[in-house]
Structure formats: structure tokens, C-alpha cells
Design a protein around this motif. Structure first.
Motif, short mmCIF file in Angstrom:
data_model
loop_
_atom_site.label_atom_id
_atom_site.label_comp_id
_atom_site.label_asym_id
_atom_site.label_seq_id
_atom_site.Cartn_x
_atom_site.Cartn_y
_atom_site.Cartn_z
N SER A 116 46.22 33.64 30.85
CA SER A 116 45.02 33.11 30.80
C SER A 116 44.80 32.61 32.10
CB SER A 116 44.91 32.26 29.56
OG SER A 116 44.97 33.06 28.51
N ALA A 117 46.01 31.76 32.56
CA ALA A 117 45.80 30.90 33.66
C ALA A 117 45.51 31.66 34.99
CB ALA A 117 47.02 30.15 33.93
N ILE A 118 46.12 32.95 34.95
CA ILE A 118 45.87 33.99 36.14
C ILE A 118 44.59 34.46 36.17
CG2 ILE A 118 46.49 36.08 37.15
CD1 ILE A 118 49.33 35.59 36.24
N SER A 119 44.18 34.63 34.92
CA SER A 119 42.55 35.13 34.94
C SER A 119 41.52 34.03 35.07
CB SER A 119 42.40 35.61 33.22
OG SER A 119 43.22 36.54 33.01
N VAL A 120 41.79 32.89 34.97
CA VAL A 120 40.85 31.82 35.26
C VAL A 120 41.03 31.26 36.77
CG1 VAL A 120 39.82 29.56 34.42
CG2 VAL A 120 40.60 31.19 32.73
N PHE A 121 42.33 30.86 37.02
CA PHE A 121 42.45 30.01 38.23
C PHE A 121 42.89 30.83 39.37
CE2 PHE A 121 43.33 27.30 34.61
CZ PHE A 121 42.18 26.32 34.82
N TYR A 122 43.28 32.31 39.33
CA TYR A 122 43.55 33.16 40.47
C TYR A 122 42.33 33.02 41.45
CZ TYR A 122 46.11 36.40 43.14
OH TYR A 122 46.70 37.41 44.12
N PRO A 123 42.59 32.64 42.89
CA PRO A 123 41.63 32.79 43.74
C PRO A 123 40.87 34.02 43.93
CG PRO A 123 43.71 31.88 44.70
CD PRO A 123 43.96 32.26 43.38
N ALA A 124 41.36 34.77 43.72
CA ALA A 124 40.77 36.39 44.04
C ALA A 124 40.59 37.06 42.49
CB ALA A 124 41.20 37.03 44.73
N ALA A 125 40.32 36.06 41.54
CA ALA A 125 40.19 36.58 40.14
C ALA A 125 39.00 37.65 40.00
CB ALA A 125 40.07 35.63 39.10
N GLY A 126 39.28 38.92 40.78
CA GLY A 126 38.05 39.71 40.33
C GLY A 126 38.34 40.68 39.42
N ASP A 127 37.45 41.72 39.04
CA ASP A 127 37.86 42.67 37.85
C ASP A 127 39.16 43.33 38.12
OD1 ASP A 127 35.37 42.00 37.14
OD2 ASP A 127 34.19 43.76 37.86
N GLN A 128 39.78 43.57 39.10
CA GLN A 128 40.80 44.37 39.34
C GLN A 128 42.03 43.42 38.81
OE1 GLN A 128 41.53 45.51 43.35
NE2 GLN A 128 40.25 47.43 42.95
N VAL A 129 41.87 42.26 39.18
CA VAL A 129 42.90 41.30 38.50
C VAL A 129 42.76 40.92 36.99
CG1 VAL A 129 43.82 38.71 38.65
CG2 VAL A 129 43.14 39.74 40.60
N LEU A 130 41.71 40.97 36.47
CA LEU A 130 41.51 40.88 35.03
C LEU A 130 42.01 42.04 34.28
CD1 LEU A 130 37.88 39.26 34.73
CD2 LEU A 130 40.30 38.10 34.74
N GLN A 131 41.75 43.15 34.72
CA GLN A 131 42.14 44.64 34.44
C GLN A 131 43.67 44.41 34.19
OE1 GLN A 131 40.34 47.78 36.55
NE2 GLN A 131 38.42 47.14 35.88
N LEU A 132 44.38 43.94 35.30
CA LEU A 132 45.93 43.90 35.37
C LEU A 132 46.31 43.18 34.34
CD1 LEU A 132 48.38 45.02 36.58
CD2 LEU A 132 48.05 43.16 38.24
N ALA A 133 45.88 41.86 34.21
CA ALA A 133 46.17 41.17 33.09
C ALA A 133 45.89 41.38 31.99
CB ALA A 133 45.21 39.56 33.44
N LEU A 134 44.95 42.12 31.57
CA LEU A 134 44.67 42.91 30.19
C LEU A 134 45.64 43.78 29.86
CD1 LEU A 134 40.74 43.17 29.83
CD2 LEU A 134 42.39 41.73 28.69
N VAL A 135 46.05 44.58 30.96
CA VAL A 135 47.01 45.60 30.90
C VAL A 135 48.49 44.85 30.15
CG1 VAL A 135 48.60 47.44 31.79
CG2 VAL A 135 46.29 47.42 32.07
N ILE A 136 48.74 43.88 31.13
CA ILE A 136 50.14 43.14 30.76
C ILE A 136 49.96 42.61 29.44
CG2 ILE A 136 51.68 41.19 31.46
CD1 ILE A 136 50.74 41.97 34.42
#
Length: 208
Positions: A116-136
Motif C-alpha cells: 500500500s505504501a508503494i502504491s501511494v508514495f512511490y514517486p512514479a506510481a503509475g499504472d505499471q507500478v500499481l499493476q505490479l503491486a497488485l500481482v504481488i
């Protein structure tokens, strides 16, 4: 002892309560347990008192409790079992609900909190980051569910249901809530992703 009244034989007054009469009889039984003649006298005195109380009741002088008139009808109700909320729930719900230990709740919580922290606070939290976080997150949920009872199919099913519900519900809530609160800088995708992680954490911790 033969010249005494039944009350005197038991050592109680004529206005003694039923409990006092019973206690006196039991006490004398213990005292004269080896003397059959004395036991007979005590029992006869007790019966005489009961008959006297019944006679007085018929004359309207006293009210005799039912337990004196019909002691054999007294049935003690069995003690109630203290059931937990889980034991009171339907059988089908008991089969999927878990009583997790602190570790079973904490470990998935740490993983989903980090995602959740990566999804919210990651500087480049684009769709690719969110998709990767969801997969994990999906893999994390399946792992913790499967390790409880080794039912991989059920773990996948619960996780996918949680994923779908989380994304749909999160999208709907974000569409209604975020426009009303301009101070929140979350995107709708970030909001629904975090809500999905919360739901997956609940599923992986409290289901099995």
C-alpha cells in the motif's frame, strides 16, 4: 428424644424455612450416620414437619413452595455452554472462518502495508507500478491462505473474489469520494488498489 416435637428433634423453630429444615436434617444425618434408629427418628420428624406444613397450607395459614410438596419434580436445568461467536455461526461459515494467531495476522499485514505504501508514495506510481503491486498482493494472499490448510484452489478462489470486489468497490467509492475532497491527492486507481490490499489482508488473515 421421643417426647420432643418434630421441630425440636431437628433442632429448628416452628417458623423455620424449608432450607433451614433441610440443612438441619442433613446435618443430623451426618451426625448419626451409623445409628439407624436415630436416622429413622430424624426422617420421621422431617416427614412430620412436611405434613404439618401441608396441613397448615390447606388451612390457609402458610404457602408451601412447590419444591416442598413435590421435591421429585425439581429438575435442574443443564448448565449453558458458553459458545464463541464462531461456534454460534452457521456450519458453512465455520468451515471458512479462521481463528488466526497474532503471527497469521501480522505477517500478511506487513506485506500489504508495504504494498500500500508503494502504491501511494512511490514517486512514479503509475499504472505499471500499481499493476505490479497488485500481482504481488495476489500472490501474497494466495501464499498465506494456502499455507493454512494446503488448499490451493480455495486460496486462488478467495483471492480472486477479493481482488474483483476490492477493485470494483474501490473504483465506485473513489468516484464518489475523491471529487468531494480535493485535499486528497490519490488517484482513483491508487485508492482502489489500497482498498483491495485491505480486503486481501482480511481474507488471508481471517479465512482459510
Amino acid at each position: 428424644m421421643s417426647d420432643q416435637s418434630p421441630y425440636e428433634k431437628l433442632g429448628v423453630s416452628e417458623d423455620a424455612s424449608f432450607d433451614e429444615i433441610q440443612d438441619a436434617r442433613n446435618r443430623l444425618f451426618e451426625q448419626y450416620s451409623g445409628d439407624s434408629k436415630s436416622v429413622e427418628i430424624i426422617e420421621a420428624a422431617y416427614d412430620a414437619i412436611l405434613m404439618d406444613r401441608l396441613r397448615m397450607r390447606q388451612e390457609g395459614k402458610i404457602k408451601v413452595p412447590e419444591r416442598i410438596r413435590f421435591p421429585e419434580l425439581r429438575v435442574q436445568s443443564p448448565p449453558k455452554e458458553n459458545l464463541t461467536p464462531r461456534e454460534q455461526s452457521p456450519v458453512w461459515l465455520q468451515k471458512i472462518l479462521d481463528q488466526p494467531s497474532g503471527t497469521d495476522v501480522l505477517l500478511p499485514g506487513v506485506w500489504f502495508l508495504g504494498l500500500s505504501a508503494i502504491s501511494v508514495f512511490y514517486p512514479a506510481a503509475g499504472d505499471q507500478v500499481l499493476q505490479l503491486a497488485l500481482v504481488i498482493g495476489v500472490g501474497t494472499s494466495i501464499f498465506f491462505l494456502n499455507r493454512k490448510e494446503g488448499r490451493f484452489g480455495r486460496a486462488v478462489l478467495f483471492t480472486l473474489v477479493g481482488l474483483i470486489i476490492g477493485l470494483i468497490t474501490g473504483g465506485l467509492i473513489a468516484g464518489l469520494l475523491l471529487p468531494q475532497i480535493p485535499a486528497i491527492s490519490f488517484t482513483a486507481n491508487q485508492f482502489s488498489t489500497v482498498l483491495t490490499f485491505i480486503l486481501l489482508w482480511l481474507i488471508s488473515s481471517f479465512l482459510r
